[in-house]
Design a protein around this motif. Structure first.
Motif, short mmCIF file in Angstrom:
data_model
loop_
_atom_site.label_atom_id
_atom_site.label_comp_id
_atom_site.label_asym_id
_atom_site.label_seq_id
_atom_site.Cartn_x
_atom_site.Cartn_y
_atom_site.Cartn_z
N TRP A 117 0.78 -1.23 0.00
CA TRP A 117 0.00 0.00 0.00
C TRP A 117 0.81 1.28 0.00
O TRP A 117 0.29 2.34 -0.35
N TRP A 118 2.06 1.23 0.39
CA TRP A 118 2.83 2.48 0.49
C TRP A 118 2.89 3.24 -0.85
O TRP A 118 2.69 4.47 -0.86
N SER A 144 -0.88 4.71 -1.15
CA SER A 144 -1.30 5.68 -0.14
C SER A 144 -0.54 5.41 1.16
O SER A 144 -0.84 4.43 1.85
N PRO A 145 0.41 6.26 1.50
CA PRO A 145 1.12 6.06 2.77
C PRO A 145 0.19 6.03 3.98
O PRO A 145 0.45 5.30 4.95
N TRP A 146 -0.90 6.80 3.92
CA TRP A 146 -1.82 6.83 5.06
C TRP A 146 -2.53 5.49 5.23
O TRP A 146 -2.68 4.99 6.34
N TRP A 147 -2.99 4.89 4.10
CA TRP A 147 -3.60 3.57 4.18
C TRP A 147 -2.57 2.54 4.63
O TRP A 147 -2.89 1.62 5.39
N LEU A 205 0.09 3.01 6.58
CA LEU A 205 0.35 3.16 8.02
C LEU A 205 -0.86 2.75 8.85
O LEU A 205 -0.72 2.13 9.91
N GLY A 206 -2.05 3.11 8.38
CA GLY A 206 -3.27 2.76 9.12
C GLY A 206 -3.47 1.26 9.21
O GLY A 206 -3.81 0.72 10.27
#
Length: 322
Positions: free
Chosen positions: A35-36, A39-42, A44-45
């Motif tokens: 996923w990085w 979307s880094p946010w997805w 990390l989440g």
């Protein structure tokens, strides 16, 4: 004279928890790689959810315990105390279940050299889905104080509690051989039931005392959901507990729990309602605002429990169980 150590040599639970920890870390790494770029946010989440999802399970336990404890005679906990207990367990769980037990369980081995002139040794008996690595903070403290100890790995992990009696008996014999004195048994959670089962099997063997920490002496509400043997035996008003109480009543009809110190908490997230961790006639000691695992390492619990060693030779708890 040095004796051959019979400290636990294997732990099936450690192998199981090693697999779980490594699998979780690999899944987290795979999720990040996948996923990085998108979307880094997805990324990390999702990784956070994999690593910290256990905190949600602990929150559900806390909510259930808070609800069930409303009708319990134990002093009621405040909302802040429940929140604090949840946070204690969030911090304690990874240390115990993702480090000490899977990877460090064999560290700090049991003592195997008799100590002349020493007071009682300590026998450590852990609880459900645990092994001897659970007790490392206690073991380090006893080593600093020069107090010998022995321990057990209660296996099969999901076996019957009565199956653990020979393991407890062996640890008690080893502990007594270290000092020639009746030992002090320190038990967490299900370990307290294993100690009681052993006492009914060898009622003539003396002990200095029995300390239980969050033990489901009268079962726990969560036991109704268990599908494994020892979990079912911890159901409230279950057949195994009734049989144990009957055996104790026959062997020691007058105050069978007089040498027990039972620590219990009004915010225990595993053994609830709270008063199920107490015994009639025992020295029941309330720890306010403590969670189930974290209670075992509470400073007051450790200090007062080990303080019992100072009374060796003067306490009626050294008499036999007959």
């Amino acid at each position: 004279m040095q004796t051959r150590s019979t400290s636990p040599k294997t732990s099936a639970l450690a192998r199981l928890q090693q697999v779980l920890v490594v699998t979780t870390l690999l899944a987290c790494a795979a999720w990040l790689l996948l996923w990085w770029p998108r979307s880094p946010w997805w990324a990390l989440g999702g990784a956070f959810a994999l690593l910290a999802g256990y905190a949600l399970a602990l929150a559900l336990e806390v909510l259930a315990a808070a609800r069930l404890n409303r009708s319990d005679p134990t002093p009621q906990a405040s909302g802040l105390q429940w929140l604090g207990a949840w946070w204690q367990e969030v911090k304690a769980a990874p240390q115990v279940f993702a480090w000490r037990q899977p990877f460090r369980w064999a560290a700090l081995p049991d003592d195997d050299v008799p100590v002349a002139g020493a007071g009682p040794a300590v026998v450590f008996i852990h609880g459900f889905v645990c092994n001897r690595g659970f007790w490392h903070p206690w073991m380090r403290r006893l080593r600093r104080q020069g107090v010998p100890y022995t321990s057990v790995n209660l296996e099969p992990v999901f076996g019957h509690i009565n199956d653990y009696v020979p393991l407890v008996a062996d640890a008690v014999r080893r502990a007594r051989a270290l000092t020639g004195r009746p030992p002090l048994l320190i038990c967490h959670s299900m370990g307290g039931l294993a100690a009681r089962a052993w006492l009914t099997s060898e009622p003539g063997v003396p002990v200095h005392g029995v300390v239980t920490i969050g033990s489901p002496h009268r079962g726990t509400w969560l036991g109704r959901f268990s599908r494994v043997a020892n979990g079912r035996e911890m159901r409230m008003a279950g057949d195994w507990l009734r049989d144990l109480q009957a055996r104790e009543a026959v062997q020691r009809p007058v105050n069978p729990y007089g040498r027990f110190v039972c620590w219990y908490a009004n915010t225990d997230n595993i053994v609830f309602p709270a008063s199920t961790a107490t015994l009639p006639g025992a020295d029941n000691r309330l720890v306010r605002g403590a969670a189930h695992v974290a209670m075992a390492f509470h400073p007051r619990v450790m200090d007062e429990s080990l303080g019992m060693l100072a009374s060796a030779g003067s306490s009626p708890s050294e008499r036999t169980a007959s």
